[in-house]
Motif scaffolding. Structure first.
Motif, PDB file in Angstrom:
ATOM      1  N   ASP A  68       0.823  -1.201   0.000  1.00  0.00           N
ATOM      2  CA  ASP A  68       0.000   0.000   0.000  1.00  0.00           C
ATOM      3  C   ASP A  68       0.860   1.256   0.000  1.00  0.00           C
ATOM      4  O   ASP A  68       0.510   2.263  -0.595  1.00  0.00           O
ATOM      5  CB  ASP A  68      -0.930   0.001   1.230  1.00  0.00           C
ATOM      6  CG  ASP A  68      -2.002  -1.072   1.115  1.00  0.00           C
ATOM      7  OD1 ASP A  68      -2.232  -1.548  -0.002  1.00  0.00           O
ATOM      8  OD2 ASP A  68      -2.582  -1.445   2.147  1.00  0.00           O
ATOM      9  N   ALA A  69       2.014   1.184   0.724  1.00  0.00           N
ATOM     10  CA  ALA A  69       2.885   2.355   0.797  1.00  0.00           C
ATOM     11  C   ALA A  69       3.500   2.646  -0.563  1.00  0.00           C
ATOM     12  O   ALA A  69       3.765   3.786  -0.897  1.00  0.00           O
ATOM     13  CB  ALA A  69       3.983   2.109   1.838  1.00  0.00           C
ATOM     14  N   LYS A 117      -3.964   3.296  -2.884  1.00  0.00           N
ATOM     15  CA  LYS A 117      -5.128   2.964  -3.706  1.00  0.00           C
ATOM     16  C   LYS A 117      -6.182   4.060  -3.618  1.00  0.00           C
ATOM     17  O   LYS A 117      -6.520   4.533  -2.535  1.00  0.00           O
ATOM     18  CB  LYS A 117      -5.710   1.629  -3.251  1.00  0.00           C
ATOM     19  CG  LYS A 117      -4.781   0.444  -3.503  1.00  0.00           C
ATOM     20  CD  LYS A 117      -5.399  -0.858  -3.021  1.00  0.00           C
ATOM     21  CE  LYS A 117      -4.462  -2.034  -3.266  1.00  0.00           C
ATOM     22  NZ  LYS A 117      -5.021  -3.312  -2.770  1.00  0.00           N
ATOM     23  N   LEU A 118      -6.699   4.458  -4.767  1.00  0.00           N
ATOM     24  CA  LEU A 118      -7.726   5.486  -4.861  1.00  0.00           C
ATOM     25  C   LEU A 118      -9.034   4.789  -5.235  1.00  0.00           C
ATOM     26  O   LEU A 118      -9.153   4.236  -6.325  1.00  0.00           O
ATOM     27  CB  LEU A 118      -7.344   6.534  -5.903  1.00  0.00           C
ATOM     28  CG  LEU A 118      -5.924   7.122  -5.765  1.00  0.00           C
ATOM     29  CD1 LEU A 118      -5.609   8.040  -6.933  1.00  0.00           C
ATOM     30  CD2 LEU A 118      -5.777   7.850  -4.436  1.00  0.00           C
ATOM     31  N   ASP A 119     -10.024   4.843  -4.338  1.00  0.00           N
ATOM     32  CA  ASP A 119     -11.216   4.022  -4.511  1.00  0.00           C
ATOM     33  C   ASP A 119     -12.414   4.735  -5.127  1.00  0.00           C
ATOM     34  O   ASP A 119     -13.424   4.105  -5.424  1.00  0.00           O
ATOM     35  CB  ASP A 119     -11.638   3.425  -3.158  1.00  0.00           C
ATOM     36  CG  ASP A 119     -10.580   2.466  -2.618  1.00  0.00           C
ATOM     37  OD1 ASP A 119      -9.939   1.781  -3.440  1.00  0.00           O
ATOM     38  OD2 ASP A 119     -10.393   2.421  -1.393  1.00  0.00           O
ATOM     39  N   ASP A 120     -12.326   6.064  -5.313  1.00  0.00           N
ATOM     40  CA  ASP A 120     -13.439   6.783  -5.938  1.00  0.00           C
ATOM     41  C   ASP A 120     -12.930   8.077  -6.559  1.00  0.00           C
ATOM     42  O   ASP A 120     -11.749   8.431  -6.412  1.00  0.00           O
ATOM     43  CB  ASP A 120     -14.563   7.067  -4.930  1.00  0.00           C
ATOM     44  CG  ASP A 120     -14.058   7.751  -3.661  1.00  0.00           C
ATOM     45  OD1 ASP A 120     -13.130   8.586  -3.764  1.00  0.00           O
ATOM     46  OD2 ASP A 120     -14.572   7.467  -2.570  1.00  0.00           O
ATOM     47  N   VAL A 166       1.303  10.994 -10.737  1.00  0.00           N
ATOM     48  CA  VAL A 166       1.082   9.895 -11.680  1.00  0.00           C
ATOM     49  C   VAL A 166       0.064   8.941 -11.068  1.00  0.00           C
ATOM     50  O   VAL A 166       0.155   8.606  -9.881  1.00  0.00           O
ATOM     51  CB  VAL A 166       2.388   9.139 -11.981  1.00  0.00           C
ATOM     52  CG1 VAL A 166       2.110   7.861 -12.769  1.00  0.00           C
ATOM     53  CG2 VAL A 166       3.350  10.030 -12.761  1.00  0.00           C
ATOM     54  N   ILE A 167      -0.910   8.532 -11.873  1.00  0.00           N
ATOM     55  CA  ILE A 167      -1.899   7.551 -11.430  1.00  0.00           C
ATOM     56  C   ILE A 167      -1.907   6.379 -12.398  1.00  0.00           C
ATOM     57  O   ILE A 167      -2.007   6.566 -13.615  1.00  0.00           O
ATOM     58  CB  ILE A 167      -3.314   8.162 -11.348  1.00  0.00           C
ATOM     59  CG1 ILE A 167      -3.350   9.284 -10.305  1.00  0.00           C
ATOM     60  CG2 ILE A 167      -4.344   7.083 -10.995  1.00  0.00           C
ATOM     61  CD1 ILE A 167      -4.690   9.992 -10.206  1.00  0.00           C
ATOM     62  N   ALA A 207      -0.069   6.844  -7.430  1.00  0.00           N
ATOM     63  CA  ALA A 207      -1.099   6.026  -6.797  1.00  0.00           C
ATOM     64  C   ALA A 207      -1.716   5.152  -7.871  1.00  0.00           C
ATOM     65  O   ALA A 207      -1.395   5.284  -9.059  1.00  0.00           O
ATOM     66  CB  ALA A 207      -2.147   6.909  -6.129  1.00  0.00           C
ATOM     67  N   VAL A 208      -2.621   4.260  -7.450  1.00  0.00           N
ATOM     68  CA  VAL A 208      -3.284   3.385  -8.407  1.00  0.00           C
ATOM     69  C   VAL A 208      -4.790   3.439  -8.183  1.00  0.00           C
ATOM     70  O   VAL A 208      -5.253   3.542  -7.047  1.00  0.00           O
ATOM     71  CB  VAL A 208      -2.773   1.931  -8.286  1.00  0.00           C
ATOM     72  CG1 VAL A 208      -3.089   1.352  -6.921  1.00  0.00           C
ATOM     73  CG2 VAL A 208      -3.360   1.050  -9.383  1.00  0.00           C
ATOM     74  N   CYS A 209      -5.533   3.418  -9.288  1.00  0.00           N
ATOM     75  CA  CYS A 209      -6.998   3.369  -9.222  1.00  0.00           C
ATOM     76  C   CYS A 209      -7.452   2.121  -9.969  1.00  0.00           C
ATOM     77  O   CYS A 209      -7.294   2.033 -11.190  1.00  0.00           O
ATOM     78  CB  CYS A 209      -7.609   4.620  -9.844  1.00  0.00           C
ATOM     79  SG  CYS A 209      -9.426   4.585  -9.876  1.00  0.00           S
ATOM     80  N   THR A 210      -8.016   1.178  -9.236  1.00  0.00           N
ATOM     81  CA  THR A 210      -8.468  -0.074  -9.840  1.00  0.00           C
ATOM     82  C   THR A 210      -9.980  -0.092 -10.052  1.00  0.00           C
ATOM     83  O   THR A 210     -10.526  -1.075 -10.552  1.00  0.00           O
ATOM     84  CB  THR A 210      -8.074  -1.268  -8.949  1.00  0.00           C
ATOM     85  OG1 THR A 210      -8.697  -1.128  -7.667  1.00  0.00           O
ATOM     86  CG2 THR A 210      -6.564  -1.353  -8.778  1.00  0.00           C
ATOM     87  N   VAL A 211     -10.649   0.993  -9.672  1.00  0.00           N
ATOM     88  CA  VAL A 211     -12.107   1.084  -9.821  1.00  0.00           C
ATOM     89  C   VAL A 211     -12.417   1.586 -11.231  1.00  0.00           C
ATOM     90  O   VAL A 211     -12.353   2.783 -11.521  1.00  0.00           O
ATOM     91  CB  VAL A 211     -12.713   2.032  -8.767  1.00  0.00           C
ATOM     92  CG1 VAL A 211     -14.239   2.048  -8.883  1.00  0.00           C
ATOM     93  CG2 VAL A 211     -12.287   1.612  -7.370  1.00  0.00           C
ATOM     94  N   LYS A 212     -12.778   0.668 -12.129  1.00  0.00           N
ATOM     95  CA  LYS A 212     -12.927   0.990 -13.546  1.00  0.00           C
ATOM     96  C   LYS A 212     -14.064   1.967 -13.816  1.00  0.00           C
ATOM     97  O   LYS A 212     -14.071   2.654 -14.844  1.00  0.00           O
ATOM     98  CB  LYS A 212     -13.120  -0.294 -14.352  1.00  0.00           C
ATOM     99  CG  LYS A 212     -11.926  -1.249 -14.243  1.00  0.00           C
ATOM    100  CD  LYS A 212     -12.111  -2.520 -15.037  1.00  0.00           C
ATOM    101  CE  LYS A 212     -11.880  -2.268 -16.515  1.00  0.00           C
ATOM    102  NZ  LYS A 212     -11.852  -3.545 -17.284  1.00  0.00           N
TER     103      LYS A 212
END
Length: 254
Positions: A20-21, A25-28, A43-44, A71-76
């Motif tokens: 996570d560090a 994670k960006l959820d919305d 950068v995402i 960060a990463v956004c996995t919410v398509k």
């Protein structure tokens, strides 16, 4: 038994925290917007998960970049809000309100070195130091007008002037890119001479308009926030078109 279980849980929690560090994670959409607004350049990774092609490479590139958060956004469901339809590593920058997408489906090869180059090339800040790498991003920007600070790194006024113009730059987002040209670097001699300057003449401030290929210098004197702001405004009002261009030799009458 209890000790073994505790150690197992501890190791698992540390491993998860480490992941996570590396990439939060960006959820919305709210979380994405907050992250974009948290720094001048971010950068995402719009990726399906940590197993996606490009995730591990992005983690490594960010570790080596040091100055750009990711960060990463996995919410398509969030992706279309940023015109992303497939997995992408996307850079957002405030200096010109620009978004640069690296579509993984179109990338022949994804490596940490390539991602680091992608980040460094497009890392335009409120005041960006000019070099061979940043030049690509600067001249590819839709903002073709540059406010230039010519100053010698190591001089007593260098840091103060850089910070002063960086603070002014947000007022002209989308109108100017603020660029620092270090006159103490030999590779920048051509840039100085293009404005009729030498290293001993610095610091000075100029404007280069890529659209018209015209250039002007702020008259000698104090490089104050007020003078630079008015210099920029005079360009936007069209008043500099009547001012002699920098580096032009005065015409001699016959």
């Amino acid at each position: 038994m209890l000790l073994s279980l505790f150690l197992s849980l501890f190791v698992s929690s540390v491993t998860a925290a480490g992941k996570d560090a590396a990439l939060p994670k960006l959820d919305d959409k709210e979380a994405v917007e907050s992250f974009i607004n948290s720094a001048e350049v971010v950068v995402i990774g719009f990726l399906e998960g940590e197993d996606s092609h490009g995730y591990a490479e992005l983690v490594e590139a960010i570790k080596r970049s040091e100055t750009v958060p990711a960060a990463v956004c996995t919410v398509k469901e969030v992706w279309p809000d940023y015109s992303v339809s497939s997995e992408s590593i996307t850079l957002f920058r405030k200096a010109d309100n620009h978004q640069e997408n690296l579509l993984l489906s179109e990338a022949k090869k994804v490596e940490a070195d390539g991602l680091l180059k992608f980040i460094n090339t497009n890392e335009i800040r409120y005041i960006t130091e000019y070099n061979q790498v940043t030049a690509v991003g600067l001249f590819n920007s839709e903002v073709a007008t540059h406010l230039l600070l010519f100053a010698n790194r190591g001089s007593k006024e260098f840091t103060e002037l850089k910070e002063r113009l960086a603070a002014l730059a947000p007022e002209f987002t989308g109108k100017f890119l603020f660029v620092l040209i270090n006159g103490a670097v030999k590779a920048n001699i051509k840039s100085l001479s293009y404005f009729g300057l030498q290293s001993k003449d610095l610091p000075r401030v100029g404007i280069y308009d890529g659209g018209s290929d015209m250039k002007w210098l702020l008259p000698e004197g104090e490089i104050s926030t007020e003078r630079v702001r008015e210099f920029c405004q005079s360009f936007l009002r069209g008043e500099l078109k009547e001012v002699t261009q920098a580096g032009e030799k005065p015409k001699t009458e016959l």
